[in-house]
Design a protein around this motif. Structure first.
Motif, PDB file in Angstrom:
ATOM      1  N   LEU A   1       1.623   3.585   3.285  1.00  0.00           N
ATOM      2  CA  LEU A   1       2.166   2.567   2.588  1.00  0.00           C
ATOM      3  C   LEU A   1       1.918   3.580   0.855  1.00  0.00           C
ATOM      4  CD1 LEU A   1       4.324   0.810   0.572  1.00  0.00           C
ATOM      5  CD2 LEU A   1       1.349  -0.740   0.795  1.00  0.00           C
ATOM      6  N   LEU A   2       0.544   3.821   0.774  1.00  0.00           N
ATOM      7  CA  LEU A   2      -0.019   4.401  -0.115  1.00  0.00           C
ATOM      8  C   LEU A   2       0.301   6.005  -0.593  1.00  0.00           C
ATOM      9  CD1 LEU A   2      -3.469   3.933  -0.003  1.00  0.00           C
ATOM     10  CD2 LEU A   2      -2.184   3.028  -1.736  1.00  0.00           C
ATOM     11  N   ARG A   3       0.350   6.512   0.425  1.00  0.00           N
ATOM     12  CA  ARG A   3       1.580   7.965  -0.004  1.00  0.00           C
ATOM     13  C   ARG A   3       2.959   7.968   0.231  1.00  0.00           C
ATOM     14  NH1 ARG A   3      -3.502  10.248   4.586  1.00  0.00           N
ATOM     15  NH2 ARG A   3      -4.767  10.732   2.407  1.00  0.00           N
ATOM     16  N   GLY A   4       3.501   7.158  -0.087  1.00  0.00           N
ATOM     17  CA  GLY A   4       5.089   6.731  -0.032  1.00  0.00           C
ATOM     18  C   GLY A   4       5.771   7.606   1.073  1.00  0.00           C
ATOM     19  N   GLU A   5       5.073   6.941   1.828  1.00  0.00           N
ATOM     20  CA  GLU A   5       5.730   7.829   3.562  1.00  0.00           C
ATOM     21  C   GLU A   5       6.198   6.275   3.768  1.00  0.00           C
ATOM     22  OE1 GLU A   5       2.281   8.595   5.708  1.00  0.00           O
ATOM     23  OE2 GLU A   5       2.169  10.485   4.530  1.00  0.00           O
ATOM     24  N   THR A   6       6.441   5.601   2.988  1.00  0.00           N
ATOM     25  CA  THR A   6       7.613   4.373   3.776  1.00  0.00           C
ATOM     26  C   THR A   6       8.636   3.803   1.996  1.00  0.00           C
ATOM     27  OG1 THR A   6       5.961   2.953   2.490  1.00  0.00           O
ATOM     28  CG2 THR A   6       5.749   2.826   4.822  1.00  0.00           C
ATOM     29  N   THR A   7      10.294   3.190   2.112  1.00  0.00           N
ATOM     30  CA  THR A   7      10.447   2.713   1.244  1.00  0.00           C
ATOM     31  C   THR A   7      10.048   2.338   0.225  1.00  0.00           C
ATOM     32  OG1 THR A   7      10.840   0.583   2.505  1.00  0.00           O
ATOM     33  CG2 THR A   7      12.356   2.685   3.362  1.00  0.00           C
ATOM     34  N   GLU A   8       8.743   0.993   0.253  1.00  0.00           N
ATOM     35  CA  GLU A   8       8.014   0.475  -0.770  1.00  0.00           C
ATOM     36  C   GLU A   8       7.126   1.642  -1.607  1.00  0.00           C
ATOM     37  OE1 GLU A   8       5.754  -3.510  -1.183  1.00  0.00           O
ATOM     38  OE2 GLU A   8       6.803  -2.558   0.447  1.00  0.00           O
ATOM     39  N   THR A   9       7.681   1.732  -2.961  1.00  0.00           N
ATOM     40  CA  THR A   9       6.586   1.963  -3.689  1.00  0.00           C
ATOM     41  C   THR A   9       5.970   1.262  -5.155  1.00  0.00           C
ATOM     42  OG1 THR A   9       8.629   2.938  -5.603  1.00  0.00           O
ATOM     43  CG2 THR A   9       7.254   4.338  -3.357  1.00  0.00           C
TER      44      THR A   9
ATOM     45  N   GLU B   1     -10.717   7.849   3.042  1.00  0.00           N
ATOM     46  CA  GLU B   1      -9.678   8.541   2.597  1.00  0.00           C
ATOM     47  C   GLU B   1      -8.728   8.542   1.395  1.00  0.00           C
ATOM     48  OE1 GLU B   1      -7.818  10.503   4.823  1.00  0.00           O
ATOM     49  OE2 GLU B   1      -9.180  10.826   6.795  1.00  0.00           O
ATOM     50  N   ILE B   2      -9.326   7.843   1.142  1.00  0.00           N
ATOM     51  CA  ILE B   2      -8.166   7.289  -0.957  1.00  0.00           C
ATOM     52  C   ILE B   2      -9.263   7.500  -1.526  1.00  0.00           C
ATOM     53  CG2 ILE B   2      -8.568   5.542  -2.359  1.00  0.00           C
ATOM     54  CD1 ILE B   2      -7.475   3.437  -0.273  1.00  0.00           C
ATOM     55  N   ARG B   3     -10.748   7.464  -1.795  1.00  0.00           N
ATOM     56  CA  ARG B   3     -11.344   8.195  -2.315  1.00  0.00           C
ATOM     57  C   ARG B   3     -11.384  10.076  -2.154  1.00  0.00           C
ATOM     58  NH1 ARG B   3     -10.479   4.227  -5.274  1.00  0.00           N
ATOM     59  NH2 ARG B   3     -12.560   2.323  -4.594  1.00  0.00           N
ATOM     60  N   SER B   4     -11.218  10.529  -0.878  1.00  0.00           N
ATOM     61  CA  SER B   4     -11.283  12.116  -1.190  1.00  0.00           C
ATOM     62  C   SER B   4      -9.754  12.455  -1.289  1.00  0.00           C
ATOM     63  CB  SER B   4     -11.281  12.513   0.463  1.00  0.00           C
ATOM     64  OG  SER B   4     -10.247  11.658   1.166  1.00  0.00           O
ATOM     65  N   ASP B   5      -8.517  10.963  -1.634  1.00  0.00           N
ATOM     66  CA  ASP B   5      -7.903  11.385  -2.550  1.00  0.00           C
ATOM     67  C   ASP B   5      -7.658  12.146  -3.031  1.00  0.00           C
ATOM     68  OD1 ASP B   5      -4.285  12.060  -2.901  1.00  0.00           O
ATOM     69  OD2 ASP B   5      -4.070  11.003  -0.631  1.00  0.00           O
ATOM     70  N   PRO B   6      -6.964  12.864  -3.922  1.00  0.00           N
ATOM     71  CA  PRO B   6      -6.801  12.893  -5.760  1.00  0.00           C
ATOM     72  C   PRO B   6      -5.645  11.995  -6.251  1.00  0.00           C
ATOM     73  CG  PRO B   6      -7.074  15.757  -4.979  1.00  0.00           C
ATOM     74  CD  PRO B   6      -6.360  14.534  -3.832  1.00  0.00           C
ATOM     75  N   LYS B   7      -5.361  12.268  -5.269  1.00  0.00           N
ATOM     76  CA  LYS B   7      -3.600  10.781  -5.743  1.00  0.00           C
ATOM     77  C   LYS B   7      -4.390   9.837  -5.585  1.00  0.00           C
ATOM     78  CE  LYS B   7      -0.535  14.921  -4.665  1.00  0.00           C
ATOM     79  NZ  LYS B   7       1.128  15.021  -4.031  1.00  0.00           N
ATOM     80  N   LEU B   8      -5.115   8.868  -4.830  1.00  0.00           N
ATOM     81  CA  LEU B   8      -5.300   7.981  -4.921  1.00  0.00           C
ATOM     82  C   LEU B   8      -6.603   7.129  -4.802  1.00  0.00           C
ATOM     83  CD1 LEU B   8      -3.993   8.141  -1.263  1.00  0.00           C
ATOM     84  CD2 LEU B   8      -2.502   7.108  -3.113  1.00  0.00           C
ATOM     85  N   ARG B   9      -7.320   8.722  -5.581  1.00  0.00           N
ATOM     86  CA  ARG B   9      -9.212   7.772  -5.289  1.00  0.00           C
ATOM     87  C   ARG B   9      -9.448   6.378  -6.868  1.00  0.00           C
ATOM     88  NH1 ARG B   9     -10.565  13.310  -6.984  1.00  0.00           N
ATOM     89  NH2 ARG B   9     -11.297  13.410  -5.286  1.00  0.00           N
TER      90      ARG B   9
END
Length: 151
Positions: free
Chosen positions: A47-55, A78-86
């Motif tokens: 969901l967070l990475r946009g791999e679903t239809t919902e954003t 995983e969230i904290r290590s991802d620059p787009k999600l941290r």
């Protein structure tokens, strides 16, 4: 509730009873926050990475600690290590009273460590806390974090 202060809630919870209790508390409090539920960390990352239809552009996560496939602490890592999600704002919900779980959660920069047994059947307290939180805290716009251009 005006759209500017609309707080999307991502509920990462594998237990149907706990998920229903949170939804019931939201309804009873007449809080119209949209709730998107996923059942584990794998689905949450999709969901967070946009791999679903919902954003979702602005949200707070309520993450259960003990889940199959990917638990709450693994998801936070995983969230904290991802620059787009941290910048994601997350609360950890748990039945765990283990000091090491609480320490690991705060090391992953959770906004709060909430023990379900302290809530008991009074999930309304959690809902009221989230409502007050969204009224006073400026949340990050995750479109900006991910590099998406704002409309």
């Amino acid at each position: 509730m005006d759209e500017e202060n609309l707080l999307n809630i991502i509920l990462v919870e594998d237990d149907d009873g706990d998920a229903k209790a949170i939804r019931r508390a939201l309804n009873r409090s007449h809080i119209a926050n949209p709730v998107t539920r996923v059942v584990d960390g794998v689905e949450a990352l999709e969901l967070l990475r946009g791999e679903t239809t919902e954003t979702l552009d602005s949200y707070v996560m309520l993450i259960d600690l003990n889940m199959p496939r990917m638990n709450g602490l693994e998801l936070l890592s995983e969230i904290r290590s991802d620059p787009k999600l941290r910048a994601t704002v997350a609360f950890l919900l748990t039945t765990s009273t283990a000091a090491e779980d609480k320490a690991a959660a705060y090391a992953a920069n959770v906004a709060g460590y909430i023990q379900k047994n302290r809530l008991g059947t009074h999930y309304a307290d959690l809902v009221n806390t989230l409502d007050h939180y969204r009224r006073i805290v400026e949340l990050p716009d995750m479109r900006m974090q991910s590099g998406r251009v704002c409309d």
